[in-house]
Scaffold this motif. Sequence first.
Motif, PDB file in Angstrom:
ATOM      1  N   THR A  78       0.844  -1.191   0.000  1.00 20.50           N
ATOM      2  CA  THR A  78       0.000   0.000   0.000  1.00 20.50           C
ATOM      3  C   THR A  78       0.883   1.246   0.000  1.00 20.50           C
ATOM      4  O   THR A  78       2.078   1.176   0.323  1.00 20.50           O
ATOM      5  CB  THR A  78      -0.926   0.051   1.236  1.00 20.50           C
ATOM      6  OG1 THR A  78      -0.112   0.232   2.423  1.00 20.50           O
ATOM      7  CG2 THR A  78      -1.744  -1.233   1.368  1.00 20.50           C
ATOM      8  N   ALA A  79       0.290   2.370  -0.316  1.00 17.51           N
ATOM      9  CA  ALA A  79       1.036   3.628  -0.353  1.00 17.51           C
ATOM     10  C   ALA A  79       1.480   4.072   1.037  1.00 17.51           C
ATOM     11  O   ALA A  79       2.402   4.879   1.164  1.00 17.51           O
ATOM     12  CB  ALA A  79       0.183   4.722  -0.990  1.00 17.51           C
ATOM     13  N   GLY A  80       0.832   3.541   2.068  1.00 18.21           N
ATOM     14  CA  GLY A  80       1.151   3.967   3.429  1.00 18.21           C
ATOM     15  C   GLY A  80       2.061   3.026   4.187  1.00 18.21           C
ATOM     16  O   GLY A  80       2.380   3.267   5.355  1.00 18.21           O
ATOM     17  N   GLY A  81       2.481   1.920   3.558  1.00 20.71           N
ATOM     18  CA  GLY A  81       3.404   1.013   4.219  1.00 20.71           C
ATOM     19  C   GLY A  81       2.765   0.065   5.212  1.00 20.71           C
ATOM     20  O   GLY A  81       3.457  -0.596   5.995  1.00 20.71           O
ATOM     21  N   TYR A  82       1.452  -0.044   5.204  1.00 19.82           N
ATOM     22  CA  TYR A  82       0.734  -0.962   6.099  1.00 19.82           C
ATOM     23  C   TYR A  82       0.021  -2.018   5.263  1.00 19.82           C
ATOM     24  O   TYR A  82      -0.095  -1.899   4.040  1.00 19.82           O
ATOM     25  CB  TYR A  82      -0.276  -0.199   6.960  1.00 19.82           C
ATOM     26  CG  TYR A  82      -1.137   0.781   6.182  1.00 19.82           C
ATOM     27  CD1 TYR A  82      -2.250   0.368   5.467  1.00 19.82           C
ATOM     28  CD2 TYR A  82      -0.823   2.146   6.157  1.00 19.82           C
ATOM     29  CE1 TYR A  82      -3.035   1.258   4.747  1.00 19.82           C
ATOM     30  CE2 TYR A  82      -1.587   3.054   5.433  1.00 19.82           C
ATOM     31  CZ  TYR A  82      -2.691   2.604   4.740  1.00 19.82           C
ATOM     32  OH  TYR A  82      -3.462   3.481   4.016  1.00 19.82           O
ATOM     33  N   HIS A  83      -0.462  -3.061   5.927  1.00 22.55           N
ATOM     34  CA  HIS A  83      -1.273  -4.072   5.262  1.00 22.55           C
ATOM     35  C   HIS A  83      -2.729  -3.609   5.238  1.00 22.55           C
ATOM     36  O   HIS A  83      -3.148  -2.827   6.097  1.00 22.55           O
ATOM     37  CB  HIS A  83      -1.161  -5.410   5.987  1.00 22.55           C
ATOM     38  CG  HIS A  83       0.175  -6.069   5.805  1.00 22.55           C
ATOM     39  ND1 HIS A  83       0.472  -7.321   6.331  1.00 22.55           N
ATOM     40  CD2 HIS A  83       1.295  -5.661   5.153  1.00 22.55           C
ATOM     41  CE1 HIS A  83       1.707  -7.648   6.002  1.00 22.55           C
ATOM     42  NE2 HIS A  83       2.235  -6.656   5.298  1.00 22.55           N
ATOM     43  N   LEU A  84      -3.484  -4.124   4.275  1.00 25.18           N
ATOM     44  CA  LEU A  84      -4.864  -3.664   4.080  1.00 25.18           C
ATOM     45  C   LEU A  84      -5.782  -4.820   3.763  1.00 25.18           C
ATOM     46  O   LEU A  84      -5.420  -5.717   2.993  1.00 25.18           O
ATOM     47  CB  LEU A  84      -4.909  -2.653   2.925  1.00 25.18           C
ATOM     48  CG  LEU A  84      -6.296  -2.203   2.434  1.00 25.18           C
ATOM     49  CD1 LEU A  84      -6.918  -1.220   3.419  1.00 25.18           C
ATOM     50  CD2 LEU A  84      -6.186  -1.568   1.038  1.00 25.18           C
ATOM     51  N   ILE A  85      -6.961  -4.828   4.387  1.00 28.10           N
ATOM     52  CA  ILE A  85      -8.066  -5.657   3.909  1.00 28.10           C
ATOM     53  C   ILE A  85      -9.025  -4.688   3.240  1.00 28.10           C
ATOM     54  O   ILE A  85      -9.588  -3.805   3.885  1.00 28.10           O
ATOM     55  CB  ILE A  85      -8.736  -6.437   5.039  1.00 28.10           C
ATOM     56  CG1 ILE A  85      -7.756  -7.459   5.602  1.00 28.10           C
ATOM     57  CG2 ILE A  85     -10.005  -7.141   4.531  1.00 28.10           C
ATOM     58  CD1 ILE A  85      -8.285  -8.232   6.787  1.00 28.10           C
ATOM     59  N   ALA A  86      -9.167  -4.838   1.931  1.00 24.16           N
ATOM     60  CA  ALA A  86      -9.861  -3.841   1.124  1.00 24.16           C
ATOM     61  C   ALA A  86     -11.378  -3.885   1.317  1.00 24.16           C
ATOM     62  O   ALA A  86     -11.949  -4.880   1.789  1.00 24.16           O
ATOM     63  CB  ALA A  86      -9.519  -4.052  -0.352  1.00 24.16           C
ATOM     64  N   GLY A  87     -12.009  -2.802   0.927  1.00 23.94           N
ATOM     65  CA  GLY A  87     -13.465  -2.700   0.931  1.00 23.94           C
ATOM     66  C   GLY A  87     -13.949  -2.133  -0.387  1.00 23.94           C
ATOM     67  O   GLY A  87     -13.275  -1.306  -0.995  1.00 23.94           O
ATOM     68  N   ASN A  88     -15.100  -2.601  -0.842  1.00 20.05           N
ATOM     69  CA  ASN A  88     -15.783  -2.022  -2.004  1.00 20.05           C
ATOM     70  C   ASN A  88     -17.258  -2.382  -1.900  1.00 20.05           C
ATOM     71  O   ASN A  88     -17.722  -2.779  -0.827  1.00 20.05           O
ATOM     72  CB  ASN A  88     -15.150  -2.485  -3.335  1.00 20.05           C
ATOM     73  CG  ASN A  88     -15.179  -3.992  -3.521  1.00 20.05           C
ATOM     74  OD1 ASN A  88     -16.001  -4.692  -2.920  1.00 20.05           O
ATOM     75  ND2 ASN A  88     -14.300  -4.501  -4.365  1.00 20.05           N
ATOM     76  N   SER A  89     -17.996  -2.247  -2.967  1.00 21.84           N
ATOM     77  CA  SER A  89     -19.444  -2.475  -2.898  1.00 21.84           C
ATOM     78  C   SER A  89     -19.800  -3.904  -2.508  1.00 21.84           C
ATOM     79  O   SER A  89     -20.916  -4.171  -2.053  1.00 21.84           O
ATOM     80  CB  SER A  89     -20.097  -2.121  -4.246  1.00 21.84           C
ATOM     81  OG  SER A  89     -19.517  -2.866  -5.294  1.00 21.84           O
ATOM     82  N   ASP A  90     -18.856  -4.843  -2.670  1.00 19.46           N
ATOM     83  CA  ASP A  90     -19.115  -6.226  -2.245  1.00 19.46           C
ATOM     84  C   ASP A  90     -19.403  -6.306  -0.750  1.00 19.46           C
ATOM     85  O   ASP A  90     -20.094  -7.217  -0.285  1.00 19.46           O
ATOM     86  CB  ASP A  90     -17.918  -7.124  -2.566  1.00 19.46           C
ATOM     87  CG  ASP A  90     -17.737  -7.348  -4.058  1.00 19.46           C
ATOM     88  OD1 ASP A  90     -18.661  -7.003  -4.823  1.00 19.46           O
ATOM     89  OD2 ASP A  90     -16.675  -7.851  -4.452  1.00 19.46           O
ATOM     90  N   VAL A  91     -18.851  -5.366   0.006  1.00 17.00           N
ATOM     91  CA  VAL A  91     -19.016  -5.395   1.457  1.00 17.00           C
ATOM     92  C   VAL A  91     -20.482  -5.156   1.844  1.00 17.00           C
ATOM     93  O   VAL A  91     -20.943  -5.629   2.874  1.00 17.00           O
ATOM     94  CB  VAL A  91     -18.078  -4.370   2.131  1.00 17.00           C
ATOM     95  CG1 VAL A  91     -18.224  -4.407   3.637  1.00 17.00           C
ATOM     96  CG2 VAL A  91     -16.630  -4.655   1.744  1.00 17.00           C
ATOM     97  N   THR A  92     -21.228  -4.439   1.003  1.00 18.85           N
ATOM     98  CA  THR A  92     -22.668  -4.278   1.231  1.00 18.85           C
ATOM     99  C   THR A  92     -23.356  -5.630   1.197  1.00 18.85           C
ATOM    100  O   THR A  92     -24.231  -5.935   2.030  1.00 18.85           O
ATOM    101  CB  THR A  92     -23.287  -3.361   0.160  1.00 18.85           C
ATOM    102  OG1 THR A  92     -22.638  -2.085   0.198  1.00 18.85           O
ATOM    103  CG2 THR A  92     -24.772  -3.159   0.418  1.00 18.85           C
ATOM    104  N   ALA A  93     -22.970  -6.471   0.241  1.00 17.55           N
ATOM    105  CA  ALA A  93     -23.532  -7.819   0.151  1.00 17.55           C
ATOM    106  C   ALA A  93     -23.169  -8.645   1.378  1.00 17.55           C
ATOM    107  O   ALA A  93     -23.957  -9.489   1.831  1.00 17.55           O
ATOM    108  CB  ALA A  93     -23.044  -8.516  -1.116  1.00 17.55           C
ATOM    109  N   ALA A  94     -21.987  -8.401   1.950  1.00 19.45           N
ATOM    110  CA  ALA A  94     -21.574  -9.128   3.153  1.00 19.45           C
ATOM    111  C   ALA A  94     -22.528  -8.857   4.302  1.00 19.45           C
ATOM    112  O   ALA A  94     -22.883  -9.766   5.061  1.00 19.45           O
ATOM    113  CB  ALA A  94     -20.148  -8.730   3.534  1.00 19.45           C
TER     114      ALA A  94
END
Length: 264
Positions: A78-94
């Motif tokens: 990532t641009a910030g040097g940390y790990h990421l669990i991403a989010g997008n519109s799929d998370v609404t379905a979750a």
Amino acid sequence: MGKIIAIANQKGGVGKTTTAVNLAASMAATKRKVLLIDLDPQGNATMGSGVDKYEVHATAYELLVDEKPLPEVVVKETAGGYHLIAGNSDVTAAEVRLLDVFARELRLRNALKNYRDQYDFIFIDCPPSLNMLTVNAMAAADSVLVPMQCEYYALEGLTALVDTINKLAAVVNADLKIEGILRTMYDPRNRLANDVSEQLKRHFGEKVYRAVIPRNVRLAEAPSFGTPVMYYDKSSTGAKAYLALAGEILRRADKKQPKSTPAV
């Protein structure tokens, strides 16, 4: 074991995602191992981390619904040097899928329990509403960091959020507490902002961070370049403010560590 902090406010537009991204980057800059979880279907924390939310191989959906192990869904670059669990519109379905799942409010807690010791800090960017995703975040978290503007309606919203945190603590997470209250978009020339700030300090005392996030053009510009503000303009007041916040959180954490008893 890593500390899990949910960054939440039921009111939108208070700098919640800005805080999640820039605090994660500031902690990573101090050589801490950091994971940022984007639970907001808007995916702004993902984009602000320099990751294309439309191109990620997996999101929080796979973590919560499909129960994939964390290493299979994490983005390590990532641009910030940390790990990421991403989010997008799929998370609404979750959120919808979780309604039919046993122990649905504990999915995130269970997903993190075997991996939290791999990180010093895990930050969760929550949606600006009290839904199943937010409940999952607060069930998994040790504490809640509340960003808020110093204005009247925000003060009312904070009262509602504190009530929500207390109710969730009674039901899903007895150890949940307020980590701190962060004043964002702060303009010291504004009389109302100063009045609300004083009310916060009188009512919440040391829970109110000394660090204050100012209104800053560079903070507003950085997300459009897909980078935390410290890598967009490290000399900006916004970058310095989030570094100060990270330092304050680390000092507070050190104070809470029990002192070891010297050997006799």
